[in-house]
Design a protein around this motif. Structure first.
Motif, PDB file in Angstrom:
ATOM      1  N   GLY A   2       2.680 -23.352  19.581  1.00  8.91           N
ATOM      2  CA  GLY A   2       4.089 -23.448  19.913  1.00  8.91           C
ATOM      3  C   GLY A   2       5.002 -23.438  18.713  1.00  8.91           C
ATOM      4  O   GLY A   2       6.227 -23.335  18.868  1.00  8.91           O
ATOM      5  N   GLY A   3       4.427 -23.553  17.530  1.00  8.71           N
ATOM      6  CA  GLY A   3       5.222 -23.595  16.316  1.00  8.71           C
ATOM      7  C   GLY A   3       5.634 -22.218  15.825  1.00  8.71           C
ATOM      8  O   GLY A   3       5.355 -21.195  16.469  1.00  8.71           O
ATOM      9  N   SER A   4       6.291 -22.216  14.671  1.00 10.72           N
ATOM     10  CA  SER A   4       6.825 -20.978  14.095  1.00 10.72           C
ATOM     11  C   SER A   4       6.464 -20.860  12.628  1.00 10.72           C
ATOM     12  O   SER A   4       6.270 -21.857  11.933  1.00 10.72           O
ATOM     13  CB  SER A   4       8.358 -20.957  14.219  1.00 10.72           C
ATOM     14  N   LEU A   5       6.395 -19.612  12.195  1.00  6.52           N
ATOM     15  CA  LEU A   5       6.224 -19.299  10.781  1.00  6.52           C
ATOM     16  C   LEU A   5       7.000 -18.022  10.495  1.00  6.52           C
ATOM     17  O   LEU A   5       7.159 -17.177  11.379  1.00  6.52           O
ATOM     18  CB  LEU A   5       4.755 -19.067  10.415  1.00  6.52           C
ATOM     19  N   ARG A   6       7.429 -17.876   9.247  1.00  2.00           N
ATOM     20  CA  ARG A   6       8.024 -16.610   8.833  1.00  2.00           C
ATOM     21  C   ARG A   6       7.231 -16.077   7.644  1.00  2.00           C
ATOM     22  O   ARG A   6       7.163 -16.715   6.598  1.00  2.00           O
ATOM     23  CB  ARG A   6       9.493 -16.762   8.447  1.00  2.00           C
ATOM     24  N   LEU A   7       6.658 -14.913   7.846  1.00  4.56           N
ATOM     25  CA  LEU A   7       5.922 -14.254   6.773  1.00  4.56           C
ATOM     26  C   LEU A   7       6.861 -13.320   6.012  1.00  4.56           C
ATOM     27  O   LEU A   7       7.750 -12.703   6.600  1.00  4.56           O
ATOM     28  CB  LEU A   7       4.751 -13.452   7.336  1.00  4.56           C
ATOM     29  N   SER A   8       6.621 -13.228   4.713  1.00  2.40           N
ATOM     30  CA  SER A   8       7.389 -12.314   3.869  1.00  2.40           C
ATOM     31  C   SER A   8       6.444 -11.319   3.217  1.00  2.40           C
ATOM     32  O   SER A   8       5.298 -11.650   2.902  1.00  2.40           O
ATOM     33  CB  SER A   8       8.141 -13.086   2.780  1.00  2.40           C
ATOM     34  N   CYS A   9       6.950 -10.120   3.017  1.00  2.00           N
ATOM     35  CA  CYS A   9       6.199  -9.068   2.329  1.00  2.00           C
ATOM     36  C   CYS A   9       7.129  -8.514   1.261  1.00  2.00           C
ATOM     37  O   CYS A   9       8.080  -7.788   1.575  1.00  2.00           O
ATOM     38  CB  CYS A   9       5.781  -7.993   3.322  1.00  2.00           C
ATOM     39  N   ALA A  10       6.870  -8.871   0.018  1.00  2.00           N
ATOM     40  CA  ALA A  10       7.709  -8.444  -1.095  1.00  2.00           C
ATOM     41  C   ALA A  10       7.043  -7.305  -1.844  1.00  2.00           C
ATOM     42  O   ALA A  10       5.853  -7.361  -2.154  1.00  2.00           O
ATOM     43  CB  ALA A  10       7.967  -9.604  -2.030  1.00  2.00           C
ATOM     44  N   ALA A  11       7.826  -6.282  -2.131  1.00  2.00           N
ATOM     45  CA  ALA A  11       7.301  -5.108  -2.827  1.00  2.00           C
ATOM     46  C   ALA A  11       7.745  -5.102  -4.280  1.00  2.00           C
ATOM     47  O   ALA A  11       8.859  -5.530  -4.601  1.00  2.00           O
ATOM     48  CB  ALA A  11       7.766  -3.829  -2.154  1.00  2.00           C
ATOM     49  N   SER A  12       6.878  -4.612  -5.138  1.00  2.00           N
ATOM     50  CA  SER A  12       7.232  -4.381  -6.532  1.00  2.00           C
ATOM     51  C   SER A  12       6.634  -3.051  -6.969  1.00  2.00           C
ATOM     52  O   SER A  12       5.603  -2.623  -6.454  1.00  2.00           O
ATOM     53  CB  SER A  12       6.731  -5.519  -7.428  1.00  2.00           C
ATOM     54  N   GLY A  13       7.322  -2.406  -7.884  1.00  2.00           N
ATOM     55  CA  GLY A  13       6.829  -1.122  -8.371  1.00  2.00           C
ATOM     56  C   GLY A  13       7.260   0.059  -7.528  1.00  2.00           C
ATOM     57  O   GLY A  13       7.005   1.208  -7.889  1.00  2.00           O
ATOM     58  N   PHE A  14       7.875  -0.194  -6.397  1.00  2.00           N
ATOM     59  CA  PHE A  14       8.407   0.880  -5.571  1.00  2.00           C
ATOM     60  C   PHE A  14       9.452   0.292  -4.635  1.00  2.00           C
ATOM     61  O   PHE A  14       9.537  -0.923  -4.464  1.00  2.00           O
ATOM     62  CB  PHE A  14       7.317   1.590  -4.782  1.00  2.00           C
TER      63      PHE A  14
ATOM     64  N   ILE B 298      10.286  -8.438  13.586  1.00  2.00           N
ATOM     65  CA  ILE B 298      10.183  -7.857  12.256  1.00  2.00           C
ATOM     66  C   ILE B 298      11.573  -7.467  11.777  1.00  2.00           C
ATOM     67  O   ILE B 298      12.424  -7.033  12.574  1.00  2.00           O
ATOM     68  CB  ILE B 298       9.237  -6.629  12.259  1.00  2.00           C
ATOM     69  N   SER B 299      11.814  -7.641  10.488  1.00  2.00           N
ATOM     70  CA  SER B 299      13.107  -7.263   9.914  1.00  2.00           C
ATOM     71  C   SER B 299      12.898  -6.895   8.456  1.00  2.00           C
ATOM     72  O   SER B 299      11.867  -7.214   7.860  1.00  2.00           O
ATOM     73  CB  SER B 299      14.121  -8.401  10.042  1.00  2.00           C
ATOM     74  N   ARG B 300      13.882  -6.205   7.912  1.00  2.00           N
ATOM     75  CA  ARG B 300      13.775  -5.826   6.510  1.00  2.00           C
ATOM     76  C   ARG B 300      15.080  -6.101   5.799  1.00  2.00           C
ATOM     77  O   ARG B 300      16.159  -5.972   6.383  1.00  2.00           O
ATOM     78  CB  ARG B 300      13.367  -4.361   6.367  1.00  2.00           C
ATOM     79  N   ASP B 301      14.972  -6.496   4.539  1.00  2.00           N
ATOM     80  CA  ASP B 301      16.121  -6.698   3.674  1.00  2.00           C
ATOM     81  C   ASP B 301      15.905  -5.795   2.475  1.00  2.00           C
ATOM     82  O   ASP B 301      15.205  -6.159   1.523  1.00  2.00           O
ATOM     83  CB  ASP B 301      16.216  -8.165   3.255  1.00  2.00           C
ATOM     84  N   ASN B 302      16.491  -4.619   2.541  1.00  2.00           N
ATOM     85  CA  ASN B 302      16.259  -3.641   1.479  1.00  2.00           C
ATOM     86  C   ASN B 302      16.803  -4.117   0.136  1.00  2.00           C
ATOM     87  O   ASN B 302      16.258  -3.771  -0.910  1.00  2.00           O
ATOM     88  CB  ASN B 302      16.880  -2.297   1.852  1.00  2.00           C
ATOM     89  N   ALA B 303      17.849  -4.921   0.155  1.00  2.00           N
ATOM     90  CA  ALA B 303      18.402  -5.426  -1.099  1.00  2.00           C
ATOM     91  C   ALA B 303      17.394  -6.311  -1.828  1.00  2.00           C
ATOM     92  O   ALA B 303      17.374  -6.368  -3.057  1.00  2.00           O
ATOM     93  CB  ALA B 303      19.691  -6.189  -0.822  1.00  2.00           C
ATOM     94  N   LYS B 304      16.577  -7.009  -1.038  1.00  2.00           N
ATOM     95  CA  LYS B 304      15.559  -7.889  -1.623  1.00  2.00           C
ATOM     96  C   LYS B 304      14.190  -7.206  -1.689  1.00  2.00           C
ATOM     97  O   LYS B 304      13.221  -7.821  -2.131  1.00  2.00           O
ATOM     98  CB  LYS B 304      15.445  -9.180  -0.817  1.00  2.00           C
ATOM     99  N   ASN B 305      14.149  -5.949  -1.201  1.00  4.00           N
ATOM    100  CA  ASN B 305      12.890  -5.210  -1.210  1.00  4.00           C
ATOM    101  C   ASN B 305      11.789  -5.994  -0.490  1.00  4.00           C
ATOM    102  O   ASN B 305      10.633  -6.053  -0.933  1.00  4.00           O
ATOM    103  CB  ASN B 305      12.439  -4.889  -2.641  1.00  4.00           C
ATOM    104  N   THR B 306      12.166  -6.569   0.647  1.00  8.77           N
ATOM    105  CA  THR B 306      11.278  -7.479   1.379  1.00  8.77           C
ATOM    106  C   THR B 306      11.363  -7.210   2.880  1.00  8.77           C
ATOM    107  O   THR B 306      12.444  -6.903   3.404  1.00  8.77           O
ATOM    108  CB  THR B 306      11.664  -8.937   1.091  1.00  8.77           C
TER     109      THR B 306
END
Length: 124
Positions: free
Chosen positions: A15-27, A70-78
């Protein structure tokens, strides 16, 4: 060096929640389709969600529809995967992946770059 790094996994009660992040580097993620996959012990890697590079079109597996966003923040490349109403069957290692030309969004073979994964455990 091209790299994807996932974070945000952990132990959570049903029943709980989590937020996963995927950060890119090099591209730059702007030009890539980003997918989230998961793999539980003894099971094949499963496509969970993905988001397109331009239109923001999204895909969700039936097993997570209505619970994951799912969402993306292009400014943060994440790219993020917000997970709510978690169930024990959501327990797995979660991976993000990036691909330039993706037709079968749920197929791992379509993606070029992968992160190392982050463990999500849903248990009381």
């Amino acid at each position: 060096q091209v790299q994807l790094v996932e974070s945000g996994g952990g132990l959570v009660q049903p029943g709980g929640s989590l937020r996963l992040s995927c950060a890119a580097s090099g591209f730059t993620l702007d030009y890539y389709v980003i997918g989230w996959f998961r793999q539980a012990p003894g099971k094949e890697r499963e496509g969970v969600s993905c988001i397109s590079s331009s239109t923001g079109w999204t895909y969700y597996a039936d097993s997570v529809k209505g619970r994951f966003t799912i969402s993306r923040d292009n400014a943060k490349n994440t790219v993020y995967l917000q997970m709510k109403s978690l169930k024990p069957e959501d327990t797995a290692v979660y991976y993000c992946a990036a691909g330039t030309t993706v037709y079968r969004v749920h197929s791992p073979l379509e993606y070029d770059y992968w992160g190392q994964g982050t463990q999500v455990t849903v248990s009381s």
